[in-house]
Design a protein around this motif. Structure first.
Motif, PDB file in Angstrom:
ATOM      1  N   ALA A   1      12.241   5.621  35.974  1.00 29.41           N
ATOM      2  CA  ALA A   1      11.304   4.510  36.162  1.00 29.41           C
ATOM      3  C   ALA A   1      11.802   3.564  37.249  1.00 29.41           C
ATOM      4  O   ALA A   1      13.006   3.443  37.514  1.00 29.41           O
ATOM      5  CB  ALA A   1      11.113   3.759  34.850  1.00 29.41           C
ATOM      6  N   GLN A   2      10.857   2.862  37.885  1.00 32.29           N
ATOM      7  CA  GLN A   2      11.204   1.971  38.990  1.00 32.29           C
ATOM      8  C   GLN A   2      12.008   0.767  38.532  1.00 32.29           C
ATOM      9  O   GLN A   2      12.868   0.270  39.254  1.00 32.29           O
ATOM     10  CB  GLN A   2       9.925   1.509  39.695  1.00 32.29           C
ATOM     11  CG  GLN A   2       9.190   2.626  40.427  1.00 32.29           C
ATOM     12  CD  GLN A   2       7.963   2.128  41.149  1.00 32.29           C
ATOM     13  OE1 GLN A   2       7.594   0.964  41.027  1.00 32.29           O
ATOM     14  NE2 GLN A   2       7.327   3.016  41.916  1.00 32.29           N
ATOM     15  N   TYR A   3      11.766   0.293  37.322  1.00 34.83           N
ATOM     16  CA  TYR A   3      12.496  -0.890  36.875  1.00 34.83           C
ATOM     17  C   TYR A   3      13.969  -0.569  36.617  1.00 34.83           C
ATOM     18  O   TYR A   3      14.812  -1.461  36.665  1.00 34.83           O
ATOM     19  CB  TYR A   3      11.854  -1.499  35.628  1.00 34.83           C
ATOM     20  CG  TYR A   3      11.834  -0.620  34.399  1.00 34.83           C
ATOM     21  CD1 TYR A   3      12.917  -0.563  33.537  1.00 34.83           C
ATOM     22  CD2 TYR A   3      10.704   0.129  34.089  1.00 34.83           C
ATOM     23  CE1 TYR A   3      12.894   0.222  32.405  1.00 34.83           C
ATOM     24  CE2 TYR A   3      10.676   0.924  32.959  1.00 34.83           C
ATOM     25  CZ  TYR A   3      11.764   0.972  32.121  1.00 34.83           C
ATOM     26  OH  TYR A   3      11.726   1.764  30.999  1.00 34.83           O
ATOM     27  N   ILE A   4      14.307   0.694  36.369  1.00 34.52           N
ATOM     28  CA  ILE A   4      15.700   1.077  36.247  1.00 34.52           C
ATOM     29  C   ILE A   4      16.383   1.004  37.609  1.00 34.52           C
ATOM     30  O   ILE A   4      17.519   0.526  37.743  1.00 34.52           O
ATOM     31  CB  ILE A   4      15.833   2.492  35.654  1.00 34.52           C
ATOM     32  CG1 ILE A   4      15.247   2.529  34.246  1.00 34.52           C
ATOM     33  CG2 ILE A   4      17.288   2.936  35.651  1.00 34.52           C
ATOM     34  CD1 ILE A   4      15.984   1.686  33.245  1.00 34.52           C
ATOM     35  N   THR A   5      15.663   1.456  38.651  1.00 31.39           N
ATOM     36  CA  THR A   5      16.201   1.347  40.007  1.00 31.39           C
ATOM     37  C   THR A   5      16.418  -0.111  40.390  1.00 31.39           C
ATOM     38  O   THR A   5      17.436  -0.471  40.996  1.00 31.39           O
ATOM     39  CB  THR A   5      15.237   2.017  41.005  1.00 31.39           C
ATOM     40  OG1 THR A   5      15.009   3.382  40.609  1.00 31.39           O
ATOM     41  CG2 THR A   5      15.806   1.985  42.418  1.00 31.39           C
ATOM     42  N   ALA A   6      15.474  -0.947  40.001  1.00 36.56           N
ATOM     43  CA  ALA A   6      15.627  -2.380  40.294  1.00 36.56           C
ATOM     44  C   ALA A   6      16.811  -2.963  39.538  1.00 36.56           C
ATOM     45  O   ALA A   6      17.559  -3.799  40.067  1.00 36.56           O
ATOM     46  CB  ALA A   6      14.343  -3.114  39.912  1.00 36.56           C
ATOM     47  N   ALA A   7      17.021  -2.518  38.301  1.00 38.92           N
ATOM     48  CA  ALA A   7      18.153  -3.024  37.527  1.00 38.92           C
ATOM     49  C   ALA A   7      19.478  -2.597  38.139  1.00 38.92           C
ATOM     50  O   ALA A   7      20.434  -3.381  38.210  1.00 38.92           O
ATOM     51  CB  ALA A   7      18.052  -2.515  36.083  1.00 38.92           C
TER      52      ALA A   7
ATOM     53  N   SER B   1      20.137  -4.686  41.229  1.00 43.15           N
ATOM     54  CA  SER B   1      20.527  -6.063  40.916  1.00 43.15           C
ATOM     55  C   SER B   1      21.943  -6.161  40.362  1.00 43.15           C
ATOM     56  O   SER B   1      22.421  -7.261  40.087  1.00 43.15           O
ATOM     57  CB  SER B   1      19.539  -6.675  39.924  1.00 43.15           C
ATOM     58  OG  SER B   1      19.598  -5.986  38.680  1.00 43.15           O
TER      59      SER B   1
ATOM     60  N   HIS C   1      17.340  -1.229  28.292  1.00 49.38           N
ATOM     61  CA  HIS C   1      16.190  -0.463  28.771  1.00 49.38           C
ATOM     62  C   HIS C   1      16.067   0.919  28.125  1.00 49.38           C
ATOM     63  O   HIS C   1      14.977   1.305  27.695  1.00 49.38           O
ATOM     64  CB  HIS C   1      16.272  -0.304  30.300  1.00 49.38           C
ATOM     65  CG  HIS C   1      16.327  -1.593  31.042  1.00 49.38           C
ATOM     66  ND1 HIS C   1      15.272  -2.480  31.077  1.00 49.38           N
ATOM     67  CD2 HIS C   1      17.333  -2.164  31.765  1.00 49.38           C
ATOM     68  CE1 HIS C   1      15.608  -3.545  31.811  1.00 49.38           C
ATOM     69  NE2 HIS C   1      16.855  -3.375  32.235  1.00 49.38           N
TER      70      HIS C   1
END
Length: 306
Positions: A194-200, A203, A214
């Protein structure tokens, strides 16, 4: 009254809201209500059936009609006021054995599921975060273990460790851990894409933070359904081991051993086989109904399709 579509001030059309539209919406709402009611009934019935076994097990901790070692009763006595379910071929009270058997079944189910979850989730997450030969090796290991039936694996482990209650719990838990591990790996890999894992990751969130915030919250609803089903499998596996003489030894009472001991006298005293058989059916069906209800809660898309 006309059912022609109305127009907004800017000239755009509004959908017609005639009797057919209203009826369609009412039918859809009615179907959703019926589906929700069925799901609620399934979950409630499952909880009631499991609750009966849980209450019986709790009562057995505080009170039993007769001690398990009491053989003062008449052999193969029919059910009556003195012995509610009668006695076995040794004169022991069947109701007392059935109550203690509920405790053993729940203990084996919970213990096996805890072991399977602890080992399976850990290995599944390791495979999900790994790549290349590590992931391939772990995946192949999961498939090899799953290829063996849980009961067969448990029999091999119990035969090596010796027949006891804790050996049965450990053996069944280890046998089911590969199933949990493979499911955890599949679910975790889906979350990690998922994209939010890449964002995490970008960061600077640590791997432990990604798992705790997550991955686990997203895979747990589906895992909980699977673990509930594994509970029923563990109960049946323990009963099978006890039937074969590889479960909890006497004086512990087990529904599987009650079935084995009643086999020779089933024609003259059928209650000895019927009672533990019904108890097994109640617990396993109850757990499966609870798992089905949890699946509806955990999967919103399934609820919308019902």
């Amino acid at each position: 009254m006309s059912n022609a579509p109305m127009r907004e001030a800017d000239g755009s059309l509004l959908p017609a809201s005639g009797p057919s539209t209203v009826t369609g919406r009412a039918d859809a709402a009615g179907r959703a209500s019926v589906a929700g009611g069925r799901r609620s009934v399934t979950l409630v019935v499952g909880l009631v059936l499991v609750g009966l076994v849980v209450v019986t097990a709790l009562v057995s901790l505080l009170w039993l009609p007769y001690p398990l070692s009491d053989t003062s009763g008449t052999r193969l006595e029919a059910p009556g006021a003195a012995h509610w379910l009668g006695t076995d071929k040794l004169g022991r009270d069947l109701a007392s054995q059935l109550m203690v058997g509920a405790r053993i079944a729940l203990l084996v189910g919970l213990g096996s599921v805890v072991i399977a979850a602890a080992i399976g989730i850990l290995l599944g997450l390791a495979a999900a975060f790994a790549s290349g030969w590590v992931d391939d090796t772990l995946s192949a290991f999961f498939d090899i273990v799953i290829a063996f039936p849980v009961l067969l694996l448990a029999m091999l482990i119990v035969a090596a460790q010796g027949a006891s209650l804790w050996s049965a719990i450990l053996a069944i838990g280890l046998g089911m851990s590969a199933i949990v591990a493979r499911l955890t790996r599949v679910l975790a890999k889906r979350v990690l894409r998922a994209q939010y894992i890449t964002a995490a990751r970008t960061s600077g969130t640590s791997w432990a933070g990604i798992v705790g915030r997550h991955v686990l919250p997203n895979v747990w609803p589906t895992l909980s359904v699977n673990l509930a089903l594994q509970f029923g499998i563990a109960v049946l596996a323990e009963a099978s081991l006890s039937y074969l003489g590889l479960g909890a030894p006497p004086p512990n009472a087990s529904w599987g051993r009650m079935l084995q001991e009643a086999q020779a006298t089933v024609a003259t005293a059928p209650v000895g086989a019927i009672a533990p058989g019904i108890a097994l059916v109640i617990l396993v069906i109850g757990v499966n109904l609870v798992a089905d209800g949890l699946r509806d809660v955990a999967d919103p898309t399934r609820r919308s399709r019902s």
